[in-house]
Design an enzyme around this catalytic site. Structure first.
Site, short mmCIF file in Angstrom:
data_model
loop_
_atom_site.label_atom_id
_atom_site.label_comp_id
_atom_site.label_asym_id
_atom_site.label_seq_id
_atom_site.Cartn_x
_atom_site.Cartn_y
_atom_site.Cartn_z
CD GLU A 215 54.96 75.67 29.04
OE1 GLU A 215 56.08 75.49 29.55
OE2 GLU A 215 54.04 74.84 29.15
CG HIS B 124 50.28 74.53 28.74
ND1 HIS B 124 51.34 74.36 29.59
CD2 HIS B 124 49.17 74.25 29.47
CE1 HIS B 124 50.89 74.00 30.79
NE2 HIS B 124 49.58 73.93 30.73
CB SER C 299 48.96 70.87 30.98
OG SER C 299 48.24 69.76 31.44
CG ASN D 127 52.83 71.44 33.94
OD1 ASN D 127 52.92 72.23 34.87
ND2 ASN D 127 51.71 71.27 33.26
#
Ligand code: 3H9
Length: 708
Positions: A446, A434, A413, A484
């Site tokens: 992702e 991800h 991540s 993130n």
């Protein structure tokens, strides 16, 4: 008549109206004009005894042209006008449906007198997902045809209903197997004629009030009030369906026309329409060579049978792709497979799967302790613990055991995909996938392109994502990728606000007032404070933390105290079961930390300040992500935040929302906080792209494709 998109031909004494407007036969203005001309031609031709309406290409009509809803006025002719004209024809009219009849497409079919469909077809009124209501007679004809309760349910949910169910409900009159649909429809028309059957106008039916369950509309309104949504459509849908019971068709249709117009003019509907197109754009990769040879994915390997690995595996077996899942110990493997089985069994209790289907899926999932068993997999995804050294080792091993041409992916991540790609020894075959937790539920994927990822690998995985029902968004390599990385600035400010005197509940309430399902404190408690703290430690290791001693000290302190969140009964809150309760202990911790770091406590933190401080830096980070070419488009960022982080879809995602607030306002508030909070670490420094857009009076939506 518009010759190209709508044609009228004759098959003996049957008129055949054909709509041909690729890709999905949307009812754009030329189609409406063409339909009207065709209807007038039928009216003038007494030799036509029945009419079949069908469509070319892969589907019947998928609805109105959603692009037109952004025009100041919908160009004439209007939907009601044409469909009423069609329904008034004095010869039987039959809709022949293949693919999907959605929205205006189903409304067109409902204006026909009979409906026949292929068994693979689906019908539905999904307008609610666009923040509008069926505005071409659907709210009035469907209840008259199938009853108010079934219609209300179908329109509020916006689901696609399979042909067999639609037949049962009375939407369809006949369903045929895999055969020439037009031939079947012509046959059906001739049978009707031979039986002396004429037009059957749904608008002339009435809904028997006795058939409507008592309190149906009141309960629907109460349910909406209990769980309010920013979507402008549901309340108006209830009003329209109620009118279908209590008013004449003309009165109900007039109400529908007015309310759909109100809906489409709302910012919320504009945001939902933005989402529709944004999700489709996100799957398009710019600048690809023409002659890409894609790879075939027939078997998938997953390394790690933890929560993430198991969830990832489920995505593939759900669509019939066999999976090999590797663990280091038998006990861990059995535990992992057990969790997957339990998840499926929960679906059985909810009526979503049969026991037999569970067995079929489990049979596709094969556990092993031997990496060598991955040798025949076309794609292998590592989903081991988020630790760079461990992941590097796993990737090296995968580079050794995978067959030539296999794609190797990491589910990290945050970590550097290029480092892992090099560790695999085959960086062209390598990328990031991800998944978001729970991986079998969350729609976002992702897809992280490394510096050396081969274009064919990237496209293969983006296509595969769609096959397994995910919404793929391509990201470049940076710490945390798109989602993130932006989250980091949001959490940073949430923690500073805690140190300055806001409570977790106050922060969460402010963020939730915008429509996010939970604020940052509840989110971290749910995801695990330990998980959140480790991300900070990893950034420290990677040397990318700002040299700010007060940076995210709250999460680190809670971690140190073993307050891991909901799972340990305490984190930012303390817990009574799943119920978060304010904890004075947390206030003491924050007060102490504030004193240690020389941060002034204050009692004047407003909801607006919380929203601006948490979300405007996040938008600013989004602008940086664009200028660095990490995301191709501003709308890709919106897709990430809606599907991965619960950003309310009726606000269109953070970048669309920023455009609606005004980028000058965002920039002005960033400058304001730079002044009042100080800007020693650059937290409030505007992205150059933001300043440029403000100076040029442009929006994020005006940007084209951004490439780093
Ligand atoms: C409505 O009908 C309102 C009425 O009540 C009247 C009110 C007054 N318009 O999804 P795909 C494009 S509202 C314009 O990738 P699939 C799409 O953008 C409408 N464009 O294919 C894409 O373009 P591109 C109610 C549309 O096979 C291409 O077609 N109807 C529309 O995965 C292919 O689409 C709906 O909400 C449209 N209506 O799925 C249904 N639909 O290639 C919306 C598609 O340039 N559509 N496009 O990216 C869908 O759900 C799916 O497209 C469908 C096909 C299931 C049909």
């Amino acid at each position: 008549m518009n010759q190209t998109v709508v044609t009228l031909d004759k098959n003996g004494d049957i008129g055949v109206i054909r709509i041909d407007n690729p890709p999905v036969n949307a009812l754009s203005q030329p189609v409406r004009a063409g339909l009207q001309a065709a209807i007038e031609q039928v009216q003038a031709d007494a030799t036509i005894r029945a009419v079949v309406v069908h469509a070319a290409g892969r589907t019947f009509v998928a609805g109105a042209d959603i692009n037109e809803f952004s025009l100041p006025e919908l160009p004439p002719p209007g939907f009601h006008e044409i469909f009423d004209q069609l329904e008034r024809l004095n010869r039987p009219v039959i809709a022949a449906i293949h693919g999907t009849a959605l929205g205006g497409g189903l409304e067109l079919a409902l204006a026909c007198h009979y409906r026949i469909a292929l068994e693979s077809a689906k019908v539905g009124l999904p307008e609610v997902h666009l923040g509008i209501l069926p505005g071409a007679g659907g709210t009035q004809r469907l209840p008259r045809l199938i009853g108010a309760q079934a219609a209300l349910n179908m329109i509020l949910k916006g689901e696609h209903v399979a042909a067999a169910k639609a037949l049962q409900l009375g939407i369809l009159d006949a369903v045929v197997g895999d055969e020439d649909l037009l031939a079947a429809a012509l046959r059906y028309a001739r049978e009707l004629l031979s039986q002396g059957k004429g037009p059957r106008r749904t608008s002339e039916l009435t809904v028997d009030p006795a058939s409507v369950p008592a309190g149906l509309f009141e309960q629907a309104r109460a349910a909406l009030q209990k769980r309010p949504t920013g979507n402008p459509a549901p309340a108006r849908i209830i009003d329209c369906v109620e009118a279908a019971v209590s008013k004449t068709f003309a009165e109900g249709a007039a109400l529908e026309k007015r309310l759909v117009e109100e809906c489409r003019r709302t910012q919320e509907s504009a945001a939902l329409r933005h989402r529709f197109f944004a999700e489709r754009e996100a799957a398009k990769i710019p600048g690809l060579p023409r002659d890409l040879e894609l790879r075939t994915i027939k078997r998938v390997g997953v390394v790690g049978a933890g929560t993430m690995g198991g969830g990832i595996a489920m995505n593939f077996v759900n669509v019939g792709i066999p999976v090999r899942i590797v663990e280091v110990e038998q006990a861990a493997l059995e535990r992992g497979l057990g969790v997957v089985r339990k998840n499926y069994e929960i679906s059985v209790t909810r009526g979503r799967l049969t026991a037999e289907e569970v067995e079929q899926r489990m049979a596709l999932l094969q556990g092993t302790l031997d990496y060598a068993d991955l040798a025949d997999c076309d794609l292998v995804i590592e989903a081991v613990f988020e630790d760079l050294e461990l992941k590097k080792k796993v990737c090296t091993r995968l580079g050794e055991v995978c067959k030539p041409g296999a794609i190797i992916a990491s589910n990290t991540s945050t970590l550097d995909i290029d480092v892992l790609a090099e560790a695999s020894g085959r960086p062209a075959d390598f990328l990031g996938m991800h998944f978001f937790s729970p991986a079998n539920v969350m729609r976002l994927l992702e897809v992280v392109r490394g510096a050396k990822t081969a274009p064919a690998v990237l496209v293969t995985v983006v296509n595969l994502a769609k096959t397994i029902g995910k919404v793929p968004v391509v990201s470049g390599v940076c710490f945390g990728f798109i989602g993130n990385r932006m989250l980091e600035s949001y959490l940073r400010e949430a923690e500073f606000l805690l140190l300055e005197g806001a409570s977790p509940a106050q922060i969460d309430a402010a963020i939730q007032s915008l429509g996010l399902p939970m604020g940052p404190c509840r989110m971290l408690d749910l995801a695990g404070v330990d998980v959140g703290a480790k991300v900070v430690f990893e950034q420290a290791k990677a040397g990318i933390l700002p040299p700010d001693p007060s940076y995210r000290v709250v999460v680190q302190k809670l971690y140190e105290l073993g307050r891991y969140g909901q799972k340990t009964g305490a984190g930012y809150y303390k817990y009574d079961g799943r119920m978060p309760l304010e904890d004075p202990e947390v206030e003491t911790i924050c007060r102490q930390l504030a004193a240690e770091h020389g941060i002034q406590r204050r009692s004047d933190i407003s909801e607006q300040e919380i929203i601006e401080r948490c979300l405007y830096p996040l938008i600013n980070e989004g602008a940086k992500i664009l200028e660095e070419g990490i995301a191709y488009r501003a709308s890709d960022i919106d897709v990430v935040w809606i599907n991965g982080y619960g950003f309310p879809d009726y606000r269109g995602g953070p970048m669309f929302w920023a455009d609606s607030i005004g980028l000058d306002r965002i920039a002005e508030r960033l400058d304001h906080y730079a002044q009042v909070r100080g800007n020693e670490y650059g937290y409030w420094t505007r992205a150059a792209l933001l300043t440029r857009l403000v100076n040029e009076g442009r929006k994020f939506a005006d940007l084209g494709i951004m490439q780093g």
